[in-house]
Design an enzyme around this catalytic site. Structure first.
Site, PDB file in Angstrom:
ATOM      1  N   TYR A  68      -6.282  -9.037  11.877  1.00 11.67           N
ATOM      2  CA  TYR A  68      -4.968  -8.863  12.501  1.00 11.67           C
ATOM      3  C   TYR A  68      -5.076  -9.290  13.964  1.00 11.67           C
ATOM      4  O   TYR A  68      -6.122  -9.135  14.589  1.00 11.67           O
ATOM      5  CB  TYR A  68      -4.522  -7.392  12.444  1.00 11.67           C
ATOM      6  CG  TYR A  68      -4.362  -6.839  11.053  1.00 11.67           C
ATOM      7  CD1 TYR A  68      -3.198  -7.071  10.322  1.00 11.67           C
ATOM      8  CD2 TYR A  68      -5.373  -6.079  10.465  1.00 11.67           C
ATOM      9  CE1 TYR A  68      -3.047  -6.553   9.044  1.00 11.67           C
ATOM     10  CE2 TYR A  68      -5.227  -5.564   9.180  1.00 11.67           C
ATOM     11  CZ  TYR A  68      -4.060  -5.806   8.473  1.00 11.67           C
ATOM     12  OH  TYR A  68      -3.905  -5.295   7.207  1.00 11.67           O
ATOM     13  N   ASN A 123     -12.223  -1.176  -0.608  1.00  8.06           N
ATOM     14  CA  ASN A 123     -11.507  -1.702   0.558  1.00  8.06           C
ATOM     15  C   ASN A 123     -12.252  -1.358   1.846  1.00  8.06           C
ATOM     16  O   ASN A 123     -12.586  -0.193   2.077  1.00  8.06           O
ATOM     17  CB  ASN A 123     -10.105  -1.087   0.627  1.00  8.06           C
ATOM     18  CG  ASN A 123      -9.388  -1.446   1.926  1.00  8.06           C
ATOM     19  OD1 ASN A 123      -8.908  -2.557   2.095  1.00  8.06           O
ATOM     20  ND2 ASN A 123      -9.336  -0.509   2.873  1.00  8.06           N
ATOM     21  N   GLU A 124     -12.543  -2.375   2.658  1.00 11.38           N
ATOM     22  CA  GLU A 124     -13.097  -2.185   4.013  1.00 11.38           C
ATOM     23  C   GLU A 124     -14.205  -1.124   4.050  1.00 11.38           C
ATOM     24  O   GLU A 124     -14.209  -0.244   4.915  1.00 11.38           O
ATOM     25  CB  GLU A 124     -11.975  -1.829   4.997  1.00 11.38           C
ATOM     26  CG  GLU A 124     -11.005  -2.974   5.217  1.00 11.38           C
ATOM     27  CD  GLU A 124      -9.987  -2.728   6.324  1.00 11.38           C
ATOM     28  OE1 GLU A 124      -9.956  -1.617   6.904  1.00 11.38           O
ATOM     29  OE2 GLU A 124      -9.208  -3.654   6.610  1.00 11.38           O
ATOM     30  N   GLU A 167      -6.050  -9.436   3.722  1.00  5.05           N
ATOM     31  CA  GLU A 167      -5.224  -8.769   4.735  1.00  5.05           C
ATOM     32  C   GLU A 167      -5.183  -9.678   5.954  1.00  5.05           C
ATOM     33  O   GLU A 167      -6.217  -9.976   6.532  1.00  5.05           O
ATOM     34  CB  GLU A 167      -5.781  -7.392   5.146  1.00  5.05           C
ATOM     35  CG  GLU A 167      -5.562  -6.311   4.120  1.00  5.05           C
ATOM     36  CD  GLU A 167      -5.926  -4.921   4.636  1.00  5.05           C
ATOM     37  OE1 GLU A 167      -5.721  -4.647   5.844  1.00  5.05           O
ATOM     38  OE2 GLU A 167      -6.394  -4.100   3.826  1.00  5.05           O
ATOM     39  N   GLN A 185       1.779  -6.314   5.533  1.00  8.26           N
ATOM     40  CA  GLN A 185       2.136  -6.049   4.155  1.00  8.26           C
ATOM     41  C   GLN A 185       3.502  -6.678   3.860  1.00  8.26           C
ATOM     42  O   GLN A 185       3.924  -7.540   4.609  1.00  8.26           O
ATOM     43  CB  GLN A 185       2.115  -4.552   3.923  1.00  8.26           C
ATOM     44  CG  GLN A 185       0.688  -3.993   4.022  1.00  8.26           C
ATOM     45  CD  GLN A 185       0.585  -2.531   3.623  1.00  8.26           C
ATOM     46  OE1 GLN A 185       1.486  -1.950   3.035  1.00  8.26           O
ATOM     47  NE2 GLN A 185      -0.532  -1.918   3.966  1.00  8.26           N
ATOM     48  N   GLU A 227       0.854  -1.190   0.000  1.00  9.88           N
ATOM     49  CA  GLU A 227       0.000   0.000   0.000  1.00  9.88           C
ATOM     50  C   GLU A 227       0.888   1.237   0.000  1.00  9.88           C
ATOM     51  O   GLU A 227       2.005   1.212   0.511  1.00  9.88           O
ATOM     52  CB  GLU A 227      -0.895  -0.008   1.249  1.00  9.88           C
ATOM     53  CG  GLU A 227      -1.853   1.165   1.323  1.00  9.88           C
ATOM     54  CD  GLU A 227      -2.855   1.057   2.473  1.00  9.88           C
ATOM     55  OE1 GLU A 227      -3.692   1.961   2.609  1.00  9.88           O
ATOM     56  OE2 GLU A 227      -2.793   0.063   3.237  1.00  9.88           O
ATOM     57  N   ASN A 259      -6.714   1.265   2.944  1.00  8.83           N
ATOM     58  CA  ASN A 259      -7.479   2.482   3.217  1.00  8.83           C
ATOM     59  C   ASN A 259      -7.153   3.588   2.223  1.00  8.83           C
ATOM     60  O   ASN A 259      -7.992   4.408   1.879  1.00  8.83           O
ATOM     61  CB  ASN A 259      -7.203   2.974   4.640  1.00  8.83           C
ATOM     62  CG  ASN A 259      -7.717   2.004   5.695  1.00  8.83           C
ATOM     63  OD1 ASN A 259      -8.508   1.117   5.401  1.00  8.83           O
ATOM     64  ND2 ASN A 259      -7.261   2.172   6.925  1.00  8.83           N
TER      65      ASN A 259
END
Length: 506
Positions: A248, A176-177, A296, A353, A31, A76
């Site tokens: 996460y 994304n999200e 992710e 990442q 990212e 994001n």
């Protein structure tokens, strides 16, 4: 005094097939965040930089991991990103306020440069479109720029920019999200589902060969999970191929036994998403199955406090630079095991990442690059975990922790590579004090010999790696052995292991 050993049993049979493993399960993510791009993969004034400004030392480590696909450009960041800012002559590219991470984005690296880099490291691109501040129009133009052969405005602009042949990017994320209130352009499930479905239809009209990933929940802890999946898939089911999962973990309270059990939470998350997908399939009387893109996943908590101190609107400041411990590597190994055991539905994944930002690879801006602790389970599973995933039947002693009951000390996944006639067992021993002797029945694999037993172990769960001092690295002195056609796996306490066997004479 040597450590005590507990006993466990495991049956591995070549008929216990879960699925052929899609190699994209070993994907990663870059990212425009922190030093992932600038100072990570790209630094024109670095001694190792190639003619395009990409760091050769980093590229070599990425190639070592054999990363098959890399998600880009966010994250994001994509939710307020104008892709047009990152193409064309460098001197004409605008500097922008990047709203997700509150930095200045220089746009010196964009779509074409990133495609060049992925070719350099033998990977494909998993591209994301902005469904936060933008939508159908920008997405259809973007895919025309990337994938259409020529003879139209956007495809001819790509040629003008020096790329005669289309990029043919096959995998695209629809935002994304979008369930996250932190997201620029946050949507309700109904709003996102409608927009994603219409964007998907337009993109497929440009290139019918693409695969599309619909946004799932930002984590299993979201208050709207799994209702978000059900509502959005009601709209997108006929138009997409995958739904995303993000998760996460962190050991915030210092409880190692509980921390190492968190892969059970990941297992439950995957099962819930599969159930939700299949509920919508039943509701629609559909013959199509939606698969999962776990795009992710990682450990992320070490850098949370430092990140609050960052001065806004700087260029590529150090952000999310978690320094990983030995126990983090153990959990990462178990997270990989969990995805392999679900490889019938988890087809794509992205460790988030790849460089500097919650990453297996770290760099100094003008200095070297090194392997974090989590590099090793990722490396061995990616390189040797190709083939068919088998379902191991495990009988292991268990423990209870703060948040979990009946946690098996033995966590394992098994891969059979028929072409190479190799059987590979990945195994984590979660026991903090005792080794595990595992009787492994491999009678359906005749004539196997033990090639290597790689062990990642350390007496200190908090041991870390730096450029100058690598405290956590694997050794090949594992003590496993074959006896009367049976494999005995000898797993030291608190260890991650890879046991590799090959047919004799091959």
């Amino acid at each position: 005094m040597g450590q005590e050993f507990s006993k466990a049993r495991m049956v591995v049979d070549k008929d216990f097939v879960i699925s052929e493993i899609d190699k994209r399960i070993y994907g990663s993510f870059i990212e425009h965040l922190g030093r992932a791009v600038y100072g990570g993969i790209f630094q024109p004034d670095h001694p190792s930089a190639d003619e395009n400004g990409f760091r050769e030392d980093v590229a070599e480590l990425v190639k070592e991991l054999q990363v098959p696909i890399v998600r880009y450009p966010g994250g994001n960041m994509v939710s307020a990103y104008n892709w047009e800012d990152g193409v064309g002559p460098l001197e004409n590219r605008p500097k922008r306020l990047e709203l997700a991470w509150r930095v200045i984005e220089t746009n010196q690296v964009g779509t074409n440069e990133f495609v060049d880099w992925t070719k350099k490291v033998n990977a494909e691109v998993m591209m994301a479109v902005n469904l936060g501040t933008r939508g159908i129009d920008a997405a259809r133009n973007f895919i025309e720029y990337c994938n259409h052969p020529g003879g139209t405005y956007w495809s001819d602009l790509r040629k003008e920019h020096g790329y005669e042949e289309p990029h043919n990017i096959k995998t695209w994320c629809l935002g994304n999200e979008m369930d996250g209130p932190w997201q620029v352009g946050h949507k309700t499930a109904e709003e996102y589902g409608r927009l994603a479905a219409e964007t998907a239809k337009a993109m497929r009209l440009v290139d019918p060969s693409i695969e599309l990933v619909s946004c799932g929940s930002s984590s299993a802890q979201m208050p709207t999970f799994p209702e978000w999946e059900a509502t959005t898939l009601d709209h997108t089911y006929d138009h997409v191929d995958y739904i995303s999962l993000h998760q996460y973990y962190g050991n915030r309270d210092g409880d190692t036994a509980n921390y190492l059990a968190l892969s059970l939470d990941m297992d439950n998350f995957i099962k819930t998403v599969i159930s939700t997908c299949d509920y919508i399939k039943a509701k629609k009387r559909s013959k199509k199955t939606i698969n999962l893109s776990f795009d992710e996943w990682n450990v992320w908590f070490h850098s949370n406090e430092e990140d609050k101190e960052i001065e806004p609107w700087s260029v590529a400041p150090p952000q999310l630079e978690d320094v990983y411990t030995f126990e983090d590597a153990l959990l990462v190994g178990s997270m990989l095991n969990t995805m392999l055991r679900h490889s019938d539905r988890v087809k794509i994944a992205a460790m988030a990442q790849l460089v500097n930002v919650i990453a297996p690879i770290m760099t100094k801006n003008d200095g070297g690059a090194w392997k974090q602790t989590i590099f090793y389970p990722y490396y061995y599973t990616s390189v040797y975990g190709r083939g068919v995933a088998l379902n191991p039947v495990i009988n292991s002693p268990k423990y209870d922790s703060k948040d979990f009951t009946d946690v098996p000390y033995l966590d394992s996944s098994v891969v059979y590579n028929e072409e190479k006639e190799e059987l590979v067992i990945f195994a984590t021993n979660r026991h903090l004090e005792n080794g595990l002797n595992v009787d492994i029945d491999i009678r359906s694999f005749e004539g196997m010999e033990l090639i290597e037993h790689v062990v990642l172990e350390n007496d200190n769960p908090k041991a870390v790696n730096t450029l100058e001092n690598e405290q956590v690295k694997p050794h090949k002195g594992g003590k496993s052995y074959l006896e009367d056609g049976k494999l005995v796996g000898v797993l030291p306490k608190m260890s991650w292991n890879m046991i590799r066997l090959k047919k004799s004479g091959k």
